[in-house]
Design a protein around this motif. Structure first.
Motif, mmCIF file in Angstrom:
data_model
loop_
_atom_site.group_PDB
_atom_site.id
_atom_site.type_symbol
_atom_site.label_atom_id
_atom_site.label_comp_id
_atom_site.label_asym_id
_atom_site.label_seq_id
_atom_site.Cartn_x
_atom_site.Cartn_y
_atom_site.Cartn_z
ATOM 1 N N GLU A 67 -11.179 8.364 -2.821
ATOM 2 C CA GLU A 67 -9.851 7.836 -2.493
ATOM 3 C C GLU A 67 -8.797 8.584 -3.312
ATOM 4 O O GLU A 67 -8.942 8.737 -4.517
ATOM 5 C CB GLU A 67 -9.800 6.339 -2.819
ATOM 6 C CG GLU A 67 -8.504 5.670 -2.482
ATOM 7 C CD GLU A 67 -8.242 5.632 -0.984
ATOM 8 O OE1 GLU A 67 -7.057 5.631 -0.627
ATOM 9 O OE2 GLU A 67 -9.190 5.622 -0.194
ATOM 10 N N ALA A 105 -5.652 1.017 -0.200
ATOM 11 C CA ALA A 105 -6.892 1.433 -0.862
ATOM 12 C C ALA A 105 -7.841 0.247 -1.025
ATOM 13 O O ALA A 105 -9.057 0.384 -0.843
ATOM 14 C CB ALA A 105 -6.578 2.054 -2.220
ATOM 15 N N CYS A 113 -3.995 6.368 -6.369
ATOM 16 C CA CYS A 113 -2.905 5.471 -5.968
ATOM 17 C C CYS A 113 -1.818 5.539 -7.029
ATOM 18 O O CYS A 113 -2.098 5.460 -8.220
ATOM 19 C CB CYS A 113 -3.391 4.039 -5.868
ATOM 20 S SG CYS A 113 -4.463 3.759 -4.484
ATOM 21 N N ASP A 131 0.335 1.372 -1.288
ATOM 22 C CA ASP A 131 -0.793 2.293 -1.496
ATOM 23 C C ASP A 131 -2.004 1.557 -2.057
ATOM 24 O O ASP A 131 -3.132 1.790 -1.639
ATOM 25 C CB ASP A 131 -0.400 3.423 -2.437
ATOM 26 C CG ASP A 131 0.575 4.390 -1.795
ATOM 27 O OD1 ASP A 131 0.695 4.387 -0.560
ATOM 28 O OD2 ASP A 131 1.216 5.149 -2.555
ATOM 29 N N TYR A 160 -7.897 -1.976 -7.775
ATOM 30 C CA TYR A 160 -6.613 -1.787 -7.089
ATOM 31 C C TYR A 160 -5.810 -3.088 -7.158
ATOM 32 O O TYR A 160 -5.664 -3.796 -6.164
ATOM 33 C CB TYR A 160 -6.833 -1.393 -5.622
ATOM 34 C CG TYR A 160 -7.624 -0.127 -5.437
ATOM 35 C CD1 TYR A 160 -7.124 1.095 -5.891
ATOM 36 C CD2 TYR A 160 -8.855 -0.133 -4.814
ATOM 37 C CE1 TYR A 160 -7.844 2.259 -5.719
ATOM 38 C CE2 TYR A 160 -9.576 1.028 -4.635
ATOM 39 C CZ TYR A 160 -9.075 2.218 -5.093
ATOM 40 O OH TYR A 160 -9.787 3.376 -4.918
#
Length: 100
Positions: free
Chosen positions: A38, A51, A41, A47, A87
């Motif tokens: 990934e 994710a 971010c 974002d 995240y």
């Protein structure tokens, strides 16, 4: 030093899922592979949300295989907590599980 009593050697349970063998810890090697691919971010909320949802989809595919459009499963609390720690939402506002 005295030997511990058998009841002192009981395994501890995960704080999130309550299981002795935590599903999140078993998935960590897979999570690292997916998360490494990934793009990094930045601090944009959108974002991180994208994710996070992508990682949820990858985990569901890994655990259950393809479910098909509109079919959903609820992930365990420890998986949710783990993904949210990777995240995080700065406002701690998460969508949660929705039934189809």
């Amino acid at each position: 030093m005295p030997e511990p009593e058998p009841e002192q050697l009981e395994p501890f349970a995960c704080d999130d899922c309550g299981e002795v063998v935590c599903e999140w810890l078993q998935l960590l090697p897979f999570v690292y592979i997916v998360a490494i691919d990934e793009p990094r971010c930045d601090d944009k909320k959108a974002d991180r949300s994208h994710a996070r949802k992508k990682l949820y989809r990858q985990l569901v595919m890994h655990l259950y295989g393809p479910l098909g459009r509109g079919n959903r499963v609820e992930l365990s609390p420890c998986i949710l907590a783990g993904v949210r720690s990777i995240y995080p939402d700065p406002d701690e506002q998460y969508m949660g599980h929705y039934e189809s």
